[in-house]
Design a protein around this motif. Structure first.
Motif, PDB file in Angstrom:
ATOM      1  N   PHE A  28       0.806  -1.220   0.000  1.00 28.66           N
ATOM      2  CA  PHE A  28       0.000   0.000   0.000  1.00 28.66           C
ATOM      3  C   PHE A  28       0.840   1.273   0.000  1.00 28.66           C
ATOM      4  O   PHE A  28       0.542   2.213  -0.741  1.00 28.66           O
ATOM      5  N   ASP A  29       1.877   1.327   0.813  1.00 26.86           N
ATOM      6  CA  ASP A  29       2.679   2.551   0.914  1.00 26.86           C
ATOM      7  C   ASP A  29       3.349   2.887  -0.409  1.00 26.86           C
ATOM      8  O   ASP A  29       3.327   4.038  -0.860  1.00 26.86           O
ATOM      9  N   ALA A  30       3.932   1.890  -1.034  1.00 25.36           N
ATOM     10  CA  ALA A  30       4.590   2.123  -2.323  1.00 25.36           C
ATOM     11  C   ALA A  30       3.564   2.495  -3.393  1.00 25.36           C
ATOM     12  O   ALA A  30       3.839   3.335  -4.255  1.00 25.36           O
ATOM     13  N   ALA A  31       2.383   1.896  -3.335  1.00 22.01           N
ATOM     14  CA  ALA A  31       1.338   2.211  -4.315  1.00 22.01           C
ATOM     15  C   ALA A  31       0.882   3.662  -4.172  1.00 22.01           C
ATOM     16  O   ALA A  31       0.614   4.327  -5.178  1.00 22.01           O
ATOM     17  N   CYS A  32       0.792   4.155  -2.948  1.00 22.12           N
ATOM     18  CA  CYS A  32       0.423   5.563  -2.734  1.00 22.12           C
ATOM     19  C   CYS A  32       1.471   6.497  -3.326  1.00 22.12           C
ATOM     20  O   CYS A  32       1.132   7.502  -3.965  1.00 22.12           O
ATOM     21  N   VAL A  33       2.726   6.154  -3.141  1.00 26.71           N
ATOM     22  CA  VAL A  33       3.811   6.980  -3.675  1.00 26.71           C
ATOM     23  C   VAL A  33       3.782   6.958  -5.203  1.00 26.71           C
ATOM     24  O   VAL A  33       3.851   8.008  -5.850  1.00 26.71           O
ATOM     25  N   VAL A  34       3.652   5.775  -5.779  1.00 25.30           N
ATOM     26  CA  VAL A  34       3.627   5.656  -7.235  1.00 25.30           C
ATOM     27  C   VAL A  34       2.411   6.375  -7.812  1.00 25.30           C
ATOM     28  O   VAL A  34       2.518   7.101  -8.812  1.00 25.30           O
ATOM     29  N   GLY A  35       1.251   6.193  -7.194  1.00 25.11           N
ATOM     30  CA  GLY A  35       0.051   6.867  -7.677  1.00 25.11           C
ATOM     31  C   GLY A  35       0.188   8.374  -7.652  1.00 25.11           C
ATOM     32  O   GLY A  35      -0.199   9.066  -8.606  1.00 25.11           O
ATOM     33  N   THR A  36       0.765   8.897  -6.585  1.00 24.30           N
ATOM     34  CA  THR A  36       0.964  10.340  -6.473  1.00 24.30           C
ATOM     35  C   THR A  36       1.948  10.850  -7.522  1.00 24.30           C
ATOM     36  O   THR A  36       1.705  11.870  -8.174  1.00 24.30           O
ATOM     37  N   LEU A  37       3.044  10.132  -7.712  1.00 27.88           N
ATOM     38  CA  LEU A  37       4.040  10.559  -8.686  1.00 27.88           C
ATOM     39  C   LEU A  37       3.500  10.522 -10.113  1.00 27.88           C
ATOM     40  O   LEU A  37       3.755  11.431 -10.907  1.00 27.88           O
ATOM     41  N   VAL A  38       2.752   9.482 -10.438  1.00 26.82           N
ATOM     42  CA  VAL A  38       2.202   9.387 -11.789  1.00 26.82           C
ATOM     43  C   VAL A  38       1.142  10.465 -12.012  1.00 26.82           C
ATOM     44  O   VAL A  38       1.080  11.058 -13.094  1.00 26.82           O
ATOM     45  N   LEU A  39       0.337  10.755 -10.999  1.00 26.73           N
ATOM     46  CA  LEU A  39      -0.644  11.839 -11.136  1.00 26.73           C
ATOM     47  C   LEU A  39       0.043  13.194 -11.310  1.00 26.73           C
ATOM     48  O   LEU A  39      -0.404  14.019 -12.112  1.00 26.73           O
ATOM     49  N   LEU A  40       1.113  13.422 -10.578  1.00 23.53           N
ATOM     50  CA  LEU A  40       1.863  14.670 -10.744  1.00 23.53           C
ATOM     51  C   LEU A  40       2.488  14.766 -12.126  1.00 23.53           C
ATOM     52  O   LEU A  40       2.517  15.845 -12.734  1.00 23.53           O
ATOM     53  N   ALA A  41       2.986  13.640 -12.641  1.00 18.79           N
ATOM     54  CA  ALA A  41       3.546  13.642 -13.990  1.00 18.79           C
ATOM     55  C   ALA A  41       2.463  13.936 -15.027  1.00 18.79           C
ATOM     56  O   ALA A  41       2.687  14.709 -15.969  1.00 18.79           O
ATOM     57  N   CYS A  42       1.298  13.334 -14.851  1.00 17.04           N
ATOM     58  CA  CYS A  42       0.175  13.606 -15.766  1.00 17.04           C
ATOM     59  C   CYS A  42      -0.235  15.075 -15.708  1.00 17.04           C
ATOM     60  O   CYS A  42      -0.515  15.688 -16.745  1.00 17.04           O
ATOM     61  N   ALA A  43      -0.272  15.633 -14.518  1.00 16.75           N
ATOM     62  CA  ALA A  43      -0.623  17.045 -14.378  1.00 16.75           C
ATOM     63  C   ALA A  43       0.427  17.934 -15.043  1.00 16.75           C
ATOM     64  O   ALA A  43       0.077  18.932 -15.692  1.00 16.75           O
ATOM     65  N   GLY A  44       1.681  17.580 -14.906  1.00 16.33           N
ATOM     66  CA  GLY A  44       2.740  18.356 -15.566  1.00 16.33           C
ATOM     67  C   GLY A  44       2.635  18.305 -17.081  1.00 16.33           C
ATOM     68  O   GLY A  44       2.787  19.321 -17.765  1.00 16.33           O
ATOM     69  N   VAL A  45       2.346  17.124 -17.607  1.00 17.43           N
ATOM     70  CA  VAL A  45       2.171  16.991 -19.054  1.00 17.43           C
ATOM     71  C   VAL A  45       0.935  17.769 -19.508  1.00 17.43           C
ATOM     72  O   VAL A  45       0.945  18.423 -20.555  1.00 17.43           O
ATOM     73  N   ALA A  46      -0.131  17.721 -18.713  1.00 19.46           N
ATOM     74  CA  ALA A  46      -1.352  18.442 -19.070  1.00 19.46           C
ATOM     75  C   ALA A  46      -1.111  19.950 -19.102  1.00 19.46           C
ATOM     76  O   ALA A  46      -1.582  20.638 -20.013  1.00 19.46           O
ATOM     77  N   VAL A  47      -0.375  20.452 -18.140  1.00 19.39           N
ATOM     78  CA  VAL A  47      -0.068  21.894 -18.113  1.00 19.39           C
ATOM     79  C   VAL A  47       0.806  22.259 -19.307  1.00 19.39           C
ATOM     80  O   VAL A  47       0.584  23.282 -19.966  1.00 19.39           O
ATOM     81  N   ALA A  48       1.791  21.423 -19.604  1.00 19.11           N
ATOM     82  CA  ALA A  48       2.667  21.709 -20.739  1.00 19.11           C
ATOM     83  C   ALA A  48       1.889  21.700 -22.053  1.00 19.11           C
ATOM     84  O   ALA A  48       2.095  22.565 -22.914  1.00 19.11           O
ATOM     85  N   ARG A  49       0.977  20.739 -22.207  1.00 16.90           N
ATOM     86  CA  ARG A  49       0.176  20.689 -23.435  1.00 16.90           C
ATOM     87  C   ARG A  49      -0.789  21.865 -23.522  1.00 16.90           C
ATOM     88  O   ARG A  49      -1.035  22.382 -24.606  1.00 16.90           O
TER      89      ARG A  49
END
Length: 67
Positions: A40-61
């Motif tokens: 669970f702990d690692a999944a929370c970290v991965v989920g947060t990082l991937v969501l932040l990456a998606c948000a960064g790509v969305a802002v850039a686009r």
């Protein structure tokens, strides 16, 4: 705010929203795989990082749309 600015703002938001919706399945898949393999702990970290990456790509686009 004039009509042209509102149109650009709506277009940028729409493009960012589409990008986030396209990244959501990848986020869920990565989180589910990490949950299964590392817990669970690692999944929370991965989920947060991937969501932040998606948000960064969305802002850039969204910023690619200029006048």
């Amino acid at each position: 705010m004039n009509a042209l600015q509102r149109s650009w703002q709506r277009a940028r938001r729409r493009r960012a929203g589409i990008t986030m919706l396209l990244g959501l399945p990848w986020t869920l898949a990565a989180t589910a795989l990490t949950l299964r393999l590392a817990g669970f702990d690692a999944a929370c970290v991965v989920g947060t990082l991937v969501l932040l990456a998606c948000a960064g790509v969305a802002v850039a686009r969204a910023r690619q749309m200029d006048r």
